[in-house]
Design an enzyme around this catalytic site. Structure first.
Site, mmCIF file in Angstrom:
data_model
loop_
_atom_site.group_PDB
_atom_site.id
_atom_site.type_symbol
_atom_site.label_atom_id
_atom_site.label_comp_id
_atom_site.label_asym_id
_atom_site.label_seq_id
_atom_site.Cartn_x
_atom_site.Cartn_y
_atom_site.Cartn_z
ATOM 1 N N LYS A 112 -12.497 12.765 16.338
ATOM 2 C CA LYS A 112 -13.866 12.596 15.362
ATOM 3 C C LYS A 112 -13.887 11.705 14.351
ATOM 4 O O LYS A 112 -14.780 11.469 13.827
ATOM 5 C CB LYS A 112 -14.123 13.952 15.094
ATOM 6 C CG LYS A 112 -14.474 15.133 16.218
ATOM 7 C CD LYS A 112 -15.012 16.399 15.727
ATOM 8 C CE LYS A 112 -15.485 17.078 16.998
ATOM 9 N NZ LYS A 112 -14.421 17.650 18.039
HETATM 10 C C1 LIG Z 1 -14.547 17.862 19.200
HETATM 11 C C2 LIG Z 1 -13.213 18.168 20.030
HETATM 12 C C3 LIG Z 1 -13.247 18.027 21.473
HETATM 13 C C4 LIG Z 1 -14.327 18.068 22.382
HETATM 14 O O1 LIG Z 1 -15.089 16.877 22.394
HETATM 15 P P1 LIG Z 1 -16.622 16.665 22.710
HETATM 16 O O2 LIG Z 1 -16.978 15.191 22.495
HETATM 17 O O3 LIG Z 1 -17.253 17.851 22.139
HETATM 18 O O4 LIG Z 1 -16.495 16.764 24.201
HETATM 19 C C5 LIG Z 1 -11.892 17.946 22.266
HETATM 20 N N1 LIG Z 1 -10.711 18.010 21.257
HETATM 21 C C6 LIG Z 1 -10.841 18.207 20.280
HETATM 22 C C7 LIG Z 1 -9.354 18.154 19.399
HETATM 23 C C8 LIG Z 1 -11.751 18.026 19.358
HETATM 24 O O5 LIG Z 1 -11.915 17.974 17.885
#
Ligand SMILES: *Cc1c(COP(=O)(O)O)cnc(C)c1O
Length: 468
Positions: A112
């Site tokens: 993120k």
């Molecule tokens: C947010 C997240 C996901 C999922 O990603 P999306 O874009 O919501 O599909 C997967 N793994 C981790 C570690 C995350 O923080």
């Protein structure tokens, strides 16, 4: 570039307004009016660029007309300068023709950071130019909160308030939020669950007087700029593995469908992708959809890959828009039916089109622990529970072993030390740059699950309140 809503009736907006608006006024999500396209020659010409140079090049068409090219390139370079690996998104090899794309070298150790580091800077840049401020409020069950706080800390135009359920996030996750010593960062530990936190945030946005007087804003995953930033690492990985002269396949640990949709976008922009694997945990609504063409919700089950414990994947609407031939009215009807009945179907032709590109598989907690152990046995490396779901699903769905398979490693194993230790007996260590995390003082305010008390706190601490 102009942006249209997936539900067809909200105003068409430029990049700046899409950035600050988030959700479209008709309830839809913004998408580019037309996907930019890079020819094979253009992609070949990007080989050898640094990650930041590549990112500026790939994203430039999306911000065209809104941001000066040199300003944008500078913001992009700053966004990735603090990552803990010089390649920013390095590939490591897992097996024959099988790779991990390490997306956990950012400040909070999850992918993120790729989008939020840029989003915080874009917000600040646009707000400064307009002489405006915003108050960002959000709820988190873990990863998003820390990434948003790191992205917004010390930014002149932003105050950020993050609600988390008291005692229900891991110690590493909590400390990543509460040890940030910046005057514009406010952590609220709510006496309640994650759902309570989300309801409180929703209620703050629904209180029009409160929302307007504080200029509330959100950085959640429906914001287009987050998808835009995530298209880049797909192209970076593809170029490193021989694209555009050779196709690539990706397996993506999925919750809200934002990350895998960014991969779809990279393909629309010219990257030859043979296959996407949508990897889900026990909360398998998407796996069931790709099997049957029917989307139907079930209660959320807590797992050891908590960032994927999601039932309704908000970004799926962006793919639905494409499957419906970009017909906003049809999407609007489908979403309304889904909201009313908890079920939605696509036609056999749409399902066939989706299945031409996407496969999906699920993995439960026992399978996650087995996969973490198996990867350690074969490679000597630890992976996190979310990445493990991706590795398993990618192997289960792989169509062509001659096509390089890249699994997105979405978090660092040290972010989920208990699950990794339970699987392997080994406790992953935090990277050296985070070493002081467990000793730094924490700043957090505990508040009851009471909208009035929380609004009072936000009002008292936000600098954006205009006293009329
Ligand atoms: C947010 C997240 C996901 C999922 O990603 P999306 O874009 O919501 O599909 C997967 N793994 C981790 C570690 C995350 O923080």
């Amino acid at each position: 570039m102009r942006y249209v809503s997936t539900r067809g009736t909200a105003p068409v907006l430029g990049f700046e307004d899409v950035l600050l608006t988030g959700l479209a006024r008709d309830g839809g999500l913004y998408v580019p009016e037309k996907w930019p396209y890079f020819s094979a020659d253009a992609l070949r010409g990007m080989r050898g660029l640094s990650y930041a140079e590549l990112a500026a090049r790939i994203m430039q068409p999306f911000v065209d007309g809104a941001l000066d090219e040199a300003d944008f390139a500078r913001l992009v370079a700053e966004s990735y300068a603090g990552f803990g690996h010089p390649a920013v998104a390095p590939l490591s090899q897992l097996d024959a023709n099988e790779w991990l794309l390490e997306l956990f070298h950012g400040p909070t150790l999850a992918f993120k950071d790729f989008a939020l580091q840029l989003l915080g800077r874009l917000f600040d840049h646009v707000l400064a130019r307009r002489g405006e401020r915003v108050t960002v409020v959000g709820a988190t069950s873990g990863d998003t909160g820390s990434a948003a706080i790191e992205a917004c800390r010390d930014r002149a135009g932003i105050d950020i308030f993050i609600l988390h359920p008291r005692g229900r996030v891991s110690e590493v996750q909590r400390r990543q939020m509460t040890t940030v010593a910046a005057p514009n960062v406010h952590n609220i530990a709510v006496e309640g669950t994650f759902d309570d936190c989300q309801d409180l945030v929703k209620a703050m946005f629904n209180d029009a007087a409160f929302r307007d007087s504080l200029r509330l804003s959100a950085v959640n995953s429906i914001n287009w700029a987050r998808i835009m930033a995530q298209t880049v690492y797909y192209i970076a990985a593809g170029l490193a593995l021989g694209a555009p002269d050779r196709p690539v396949a990706f397996s993506v640990p999925t919750g809200n469908f934002g990350d895998v949709f960014a991969g779809y976008g990279a393909r629309r922009m010219g990257l030859p992708v043979a296959q996407f694997v949508v990897a889900t945990n026990t909360n398998d609504i998407l796996t069931r959809f790709f099997a049957s063409g029917e989307m139907s919700t079930r209660p959320v089950v807590p797992t050891i890959s908590p960032a994927m414990d999601i039932q309704v994947s908000s970004n799926f609407e962006r793919l639905l828009f494409e499957l419906h031939g970009r017909d906003g009215r049809a999407v609007s009807q489908a979403m309304q039916a889904f909201r009313e009945s908890g079920t939605m179907h696509v036609t056999a032709a749409m399902l066939a089109e989706a299945r031409g590109l996407f496969d999906a598989a699920r993995l439960d907690d026992d399978g996650i622990r087995d996969t973490i152990r198996a990867v350690l046995d074969r490679t000597g490396s630890l992976i996190d529970p979310h990445s493990a779901v991706g590795v398993h699903a990618g192997r289960a769905c792989r169509r062509d072993p001659s096509v390089p398979l890249v699994t997105l490693a979405t978090a660092h194993p040290a972010k989920f030390p208990d699950a990794v230790e339970e699987a392997t007996g080994r406790r992953p260590a935090l990277p050296p740059r985070l070493a002081g995390l467990m000793d730094r003082p924490e700043r957090v305010t505990a508040l009851p699950n009471d909208l009035g008390r929380i609004q009072e706190f936000v009002r008292a601490h936000a600098r954006s309140v205009e006293v009329a």
